[in-house]
Design a protein around this motif. Structure first.
Motif, mmCIF file in Angstrom:
data_model
loop_
_atom_site.group_PDB
_atom_site.id
_atom_site.type_symbol
_atom_site.label_atom_id
_atom_site.label_comp_id
_atom_site.label_asym_id
_atom_site.label_seq_id
_atom_site.Cartn_x
_atom_site.Cartn_y
_atom_site.Cartn_z
ATOM 1 N N MET A 1 -3.374 6.560 -0.376
ATOM 2 C CA MET A 1 -1.994 6.050 -0.413
ATOM 3 C C MET A 1 -1.675 5.578 -1.830
ATOM 4 O O MET A 1 -2.358 4.745 -2.388
ATOM 5 C CB MET A 1 -1.841 4.898 0.581
ATOM 6 C CG MET A 1 -0.408 4.437 0.765
ATOM 7 S SD MET A 1 -0.325 3.107 1.975
ATOM 8 C CE MET A 1 -0.966 3.927 3.432
ATOM 9 N N ASP A 2 -0.651 6.151 -2.419
ATOM 10 C CA ASP A 2 -0.309 5.855 -3.812
ATOM 11 C C ASP A 2 0.328 4.473 -3.928
ATOM 12 O O ASP A 2 1.213 4.108 -3.150
ATOM 13 C CB ASP A 2 0.658 6.927 -4.323
ATOM 14 C CG ASP A 2 0.935 6.773 -5.792
ATOM 15 O OD1 ASP A 2 1.938 6.122 -6.116
ATOM 16 O OD2 ASP A 2 0.151 7.285 -6.607
ATOM 17 N N LYS A 3 -0.137 3.704 -4.928
ATOM 18 C CA LYS A 3 0.381 2.339 -5.112
ATOM 19 C C LYS A 3 1.875 2.360 -5.419
ATOM 20 O O LYS A 3 2.637 1.501 -4.946
ATOM 21 C CB LYS A 3 -0.390 1.654 -6.245
ATOM 22 C CG LYS A 3 -0.071 0.171 -6.409
ATOM 23 C CD LYS A 3 -0.434 -0.607 -5.148
ATOM 24 C CE LYS A 3 -0.376 -2.116 -5.349
ATOM 25 N NZ LYS A 3 -1.500 -2.634 -6.119
ATOM 26 N N ARG A 8 7.599 1.306 -4.118
ATOM 27 C CA ARG A 8 8.958 1.811 -3.894
ATOM 28 C C ARG A 8 9.403 1.538 -2.449
ATOM 29 O O ARG A 8 10.564 1.214 -2.194
ATOM 30 C CB ARG A 8 9.024 3.308 -4.189
ATOM 31 C CG ARG A 8 8.891 3.666 -5.665
ATOM 32 C CD ARG A 8 9.070 5.160 -5.873
ATOM 33 N NE ARG A 8 8.744 5.572 -7.218
ATOM 34 C CZ ARG A 8 9.571 5.510 -8.266
ATOM 35 N NH1 ARG A 8 10.791 5.025 -8.090
ATOM 36 N NH2 ARG A 8 9.200 5.914 -9.457
ATOM 37 N N THR A 9 8.482 1.691 -1.509
ATOM 38 C CA THR A 9 8.806 1.410 -0.113
ATOM 39 C C THR A 9 9.152 -0.061 0.070
ATOM 40 O O THR A 9 10.132 -0.407 0.750
ATOM 41 C CB THR A 9 7.612 1.789 0.787
ATOM 42 O OG1 THR A 9 7.303 3.171 0.610
ATOM 43 C CG2 THR A 9 7.938 1.521 2.251
ATOM 44 N N LYS A 25 16.469 5.870 4.635
ATOM 45 C CA LYS A 25 16.752 6.148 3.227
ATOM 46 C C LYS A 25 15.606 6.916 2.575
ATOM 47 O O LYS A 25 15.823 7.782 1.719
ATOM 48 C CB LYS A 25 17.011 4.849 2.474
ATOM 49 C CG LYS A 25 17.498 5.061 1.051
ATOM 50 C CD LYS A 25 18.054 3.788 0.453
ATOM 51 C CE LYS A 25 18.660 4.059 -0.910
ATOM 52 N NZ LYS A 25 19.269 2.832 -1.491
ATOM 53 N N LEU A 26 14.368 6.602 2.968
ATOM 54 C CA LEU A 26 13.197 7.241 2.366
ATOM 55 C C LEU A 26 12.789 8.524 3.085
ATOM 56 O O LEU A 26 11.853 9.209 2.655
ATOM 57 C CB LEU A 26 12.019 6.257 2.377
ATOM 58 C CG LEU A 26 12.178 5.008 1.516
ATOM 59 C CD1 LEU A 26 11.078 4.004 1.834
ATOM 60 C CD2 LEU A 26 12.161 5.374 0.031
ATOM 61 N N ASN A 27 13.487 8.804 4.190
ATOM 62 C CA ASN A 27 13.151 9.976 5.007
ATOM 63 C C ASN A 27 11.718 9.892 5.528
ATOM 64 O O ASN A 27 10.962 10.865 5.503
ATOM 65 C CB ASN A 27 13.362 11.273 4.213
ATOM 66 C CG ASN A 27 13.461 12.490 5.124
ATOM 67 O OD1 ASN A 27 13.855 12.382 6.294
ATOM 68 N ND2 ASN A 27 13.088 13.648 4.604
ATOM 69 N N VAL A 33 6.603 3.383 7.264
ATOM 70 C CA VAL A 33 7.098 2.331 6.372
ATOM 71 C C VAL A 33 6.357 1.034 6.644
ATOM 72 O O VAL A 33 5.911 0.343 5.722
ATOM 73 C CB VAL A 33 8.620 2.138 6.550
ATOM 74 C CG1 VAL A 33 9.093 0.878 5.824
ATOM 75 C CG2 VAL A 33 9.369 3.351 6.025
ATOM 76 N N SER A 34 6.221 0.695 7.925
ATOM 77 C CA SER A 34 5.494 -0.526 8.287
ATOM 78 C C SER A 34 4.036 -0.452 7.837
ATOM 79 O O SER A 34 3.470 -1.444 7.355
ATOM 80 C CB SER A 34 5.560 -0.724 9.803
ATOM 81 O OG SER A 34 4.855 -1.879 10.189
#
Length: 301
Positions: A1-3, A8-9, A25-27, A33-34
């Motif tokens: 998982m990229d920092k 950004r999330t 918004k982030l698709n 997201v959680s």
């Protein structure tokens, strides 16, 4: 998982105020997201968000982290934009709004130099002294003069703008030289339509009461007013970028130096720093260094 993805999330969740809105918004799915936020909190060993059934709120640590994230992401986006500009030819049509007199007097050479540096960028210049809506009017960059108000737009100061009070020597010989702003009420005054001239002197105790100028001529163009003053038509209050040549040549005399209004600023205003188009970034970078701390029109004074 990229920092960076998790940062950004996190920013999007805070800005949208909800996981579901951020996910749209982030698709992404709300679950992902959680998961990103939980992973970020675990990596930092601190809670960033207070979650309830109704709303999200930042913890103190979350608020501090949010401010740092905004700057970090903005710096990364700006760096990537600059690298992209080096890697490919920047092209497209750039729409620029600018004040009428400043545009006609001081933009031509800048625009020629810019196009020499970026020949693939086409320029669409719109000159107006009216305030435009950047988004609604399709403006990439607005060049504005004044005291920049707080807004959602980004404003970058380019140069100081000094305001002078002037008249021709012939006018002053025949009508006398005013010693205070209050004495301007007894002179022929050449008014710029878009200025509240009494407010220009609001900082001086001697002029705490509103001045009532003898406005013999009102115009929406500063060059017309300055040229009228050169002919002896009255006293004018205008920026030095319009009047510097006439002042240097002795066609106008600067008066009331101790009462000159506070300097304003020449700004570039654009809609958003994040994901800024390469053509806009090129223009902003170019113009921000072009005039210097003392613009050439003030060098002669």
């Amino acid at each position: 998982m990229d920092k960076l993805d998790t940062m950004r999330t996190f920013l999007t969740v805070v800005q949208e105020g909800a996981f579901t809105k951020a996910a749209d918004k982030l698709n992404l799915s709300p679950q992902l997201v959680s998961k990103y936020i939980s992973a970020l909190e675990q990596s930092l060993h601190t809670r960033l968000l207070q979650r309830t059934t109704r709303r999200l709120s930042l913890t103190q640590a979350g608020a501090e982290y949010y401010q740092r994230c905004v700057q970090v992401i903005a710096d990364i986006d700006e760096m990537e934009n600059e690298l992209t500009q080096h890697a490919e030819v920047v092209s497209g049509t750039l729409t620029v709004s600018a004040p009428m007199s400043f545009g006609s007097l001081h933009l031509p050479q800048l625009l020629m130099d810019f196009q020499q540096a970026y020949p693939a960028i086409k320029l669409n210049i719109k000159l107006t002294d009216l305030k435009v809506d950047i988004v609604e009017d399709g403006i990439d960059v607005a060049i504005r003069i004044g005291h920049l108000a707080d807004s959602s737009y980004i404003g970058k100061k380019v140069a100081p703008i000094y305001i002078a009070i002037m008249a021709s020597a012939d006018y002053l010989v025949h009508q006398g030289i005013p010693k205070t702003p209050a004495e301007l009420q007894h002179h022929t005054y050449l008014k710029y339509s878009y200025s509240d001239d009494a407010m220009l002197f609001a900082g001086f105790e001697q002029t705490s009461q509103s001045l009532k100028f003898n406005e013999n001529l009102i115009a929406n163009n500063g060059e017309l007013l300055v040229n009228t003053a050169i002919l002896g038509g009255g006293i004018v209050i205008q920026p030095t970028f319009i009047a510097s040549k006439a002042l240097a040549e002795g066609k106008l005399v600067r008066i009331l130096r101790n009462f000159e209004p506070k300097p304003m600023g020449l700004y570039m205003v654009y809609a958003n720093r994040q994901f800024l188009a390469a053509k806009v970034q090129c223009f902003v970078n170019f113009v921000s260094q072009y005039y210097g701390q003392t613009p050439y029109w003030d060098d002669v004074l």
